[in-house]
Design an enzyme around this catalytic site. Structure first.
Site, PDB file in Angstrom:
ATOM      1  N   SER A   1      -5.174  18.717 -30.241  1.00  0.00           N
ATOM      2  CA  SER A   1      -6.587  18.572 -30.541  1.00  0.00           C
ATOM      3  C   SER A   1      -7.049  19.775 -31.349  1.00  0.00           C
ATOM      4  O   SER A   1      -6.345  20.783 -31.411  1.00  0.00           O
ATOM      5  CB  SER A   1      -7.373  18.446 -29.229  1.00  0.00           C
ATOM      6  OG  SER A   1      -8.633  17.897 -29.438  1.00  0.00           O
TER       7      SER A   1
ATOM      8  N   ALA B   1      -6.623  23.698 -35.045  1.00  0.00           N
ATOM      9  CA  ALA B   1      -7.639  24.395 -35.822  1.00  0.00           C
ATOM     10  C   ALA B   1      -7.155  24.409 -37.271  1.00  0.00           C
ATOM     11  O   ALA B   1      -5.954  24.557 -37.522  1.00  0.00           O
ATOM     12  CB  ALA B   1      -7.812  25.819 -35.314  1.00  0.00           C
TER      13      ALA B   1
ATOM     14  N   VAL C   1      -4.374  22.722 -27.836  1.00  0.00           N
ATOM     15  CA  VAL C   1      -5.643  22.579 -28.538  1.00  0.00           C
ATOM     16  C   VAL C   1      -5.905  23.813 -29.409  1.00  0.00           C
ATOM     17  O   VAL C   1      -5.518  24.923 -29.053  1.00  0.00           O
ATOM     18  CB  VAL C   1      -6.805  22.336 -27.534  1.00  0.00           C
ATOM     19  CG1 VAL C   1      -6.958  23.482 -26.565  1.00  0.00           C
ATOM     20  CG2 VAL C   1      -8.114  22.035 -28.246  1.00  0.00           C
ATOM     21  N   CYS C   2      -6.517  23.592 -30.562  1.00  0.00           N
ATOM     22  CA  CYS C   2      -6.973  24.639 -31.467  1.00  0.00           C
ATOM     23  C   CYS C   2      -5.805  25.484 -31.983  1.00  0.00           C
ATOM     24  O   CYS C   2      -5.008  25.030 -32.778  1.00  0.00           O
ATOM     25  CB  CYS C   2      -8.050  25.472 -30.768  1.00  0.00           C
ATOM     26  SG  CYS C   2      -9.075  26.454 -31.873  1.00  0.00           S
ATOM     27  N   HIS C   3      -5.679  26.724 -31.528  1.00  0.00           N
ATOM     28  CA  HIS C   3      -4.577  27.599 -31.927  1.00  0.00           C
ATOM     29  C   HIS C   3      -3.383  27.488 -30.984  1.00  0.00           C
ATOM     30  O   HIS C   3      -2.361  28.134 -31.189  1.00  0.00           O
ATOM     31  CB  HIS C   3      -5.047  29.057 -31.977  1.00  0.00           C
ATOM     32  CG  HIS C   3      -5.933  29.359 -33.138  1.00  0.00           C
ATOM     33  ND1 HIS C   3      -7.256  28.984 -33.159  1.00  0.00           N
ATOM     34  CD2 HIS C   3      -5.694  29.966 -34.306  1.00  0.00           C
ATOM     35  CE1 HIS C   3      -7.797  29.368 -34.305  1.00  0.00           C
ATOM     36  NE2 HIS C   3      -6.866  29.966 -35.026  1.00  0.00           N
TER      37      HIS C   3
END
Length: 169
Positions: A151, A123, A102-104
């Site tokens: 995500s 991200a 998720v994200c980074h």
């Protein structure tokens, strides 16, 4: 009960660890926090979570785990230069078992050369890195491409956690 490895270093995004971790534990799964060294204590970038490291990456066999879950924040950037961590991540991705980031978090998958030809999200600041690594980036809450679940941000964590739990069924 599945065994989940969560790579973590300082400056992880607190909720991107805490929410999936809580959902996994609530479902009865065993979670191992993997870091530089067993006994380290890592802190979230918002100061909301402090987490003990259960095992150093160099001390584990990635084949003993059923899923790899990579929270975002700045933790993945700290971990991607750790040789033992990258050996663990590469070893796990080679198993074909579910990987969630998720994200980074996908930064570790870029370093492991595990996103080429895959459809992912992250991200927005990681988009170009993913595309340069051969991934197809899309802007969606959750993207599932085979065994890979990605995500974008904390607001997507419920859907992300649902997808992770589905992958373990």
């Amino acid at each position: 009960m599945a065994r989940i490895a969560i790579p973590l270093a300082n400056d992880f995004e607190d909720s991107e660890y805490a929410i999936p971790y809580g959902r996994l534990r609530e479902a009865g799964h065993e979670v191992t926090v993997v870091g530089h060294e067993k006994g380290d204590v890592v802190e979230g970038k918002r100061g909301e979570a402090t987490v003990p490291v259960d095992a150093g990456a160099g001390d584990l066999d990635p084949k003993r785990f059923d899923l790899l879950l990579i929270p975002g924040g700045w933790s993945p950037d700290h971990l991607r230069t750790d040789r033992d961590m990258m050996t663990f991540v590469r070893g796990f991705t080679a198993t074909g078992r579910p990987v969630a980031a998720v994200c980074h978090g996908p930064q570790l998958l870029i370093e492991a050369d595990a996103v080429r030809g895959r459809t992912v999200t992250s991200a927005p600041s990681v988009r170009r890195d993913l595309e340069n690594a051969g991934a197809h980036w899309v802007d969606r809450e959750v993207v599932e491409d085979g065994n890979l679940i990605t995500s974008r941000k904390p607001a997507d964590l419920e859907a992300f956690s649902d997808a992770v739990l589905r992958a373990l069924r």
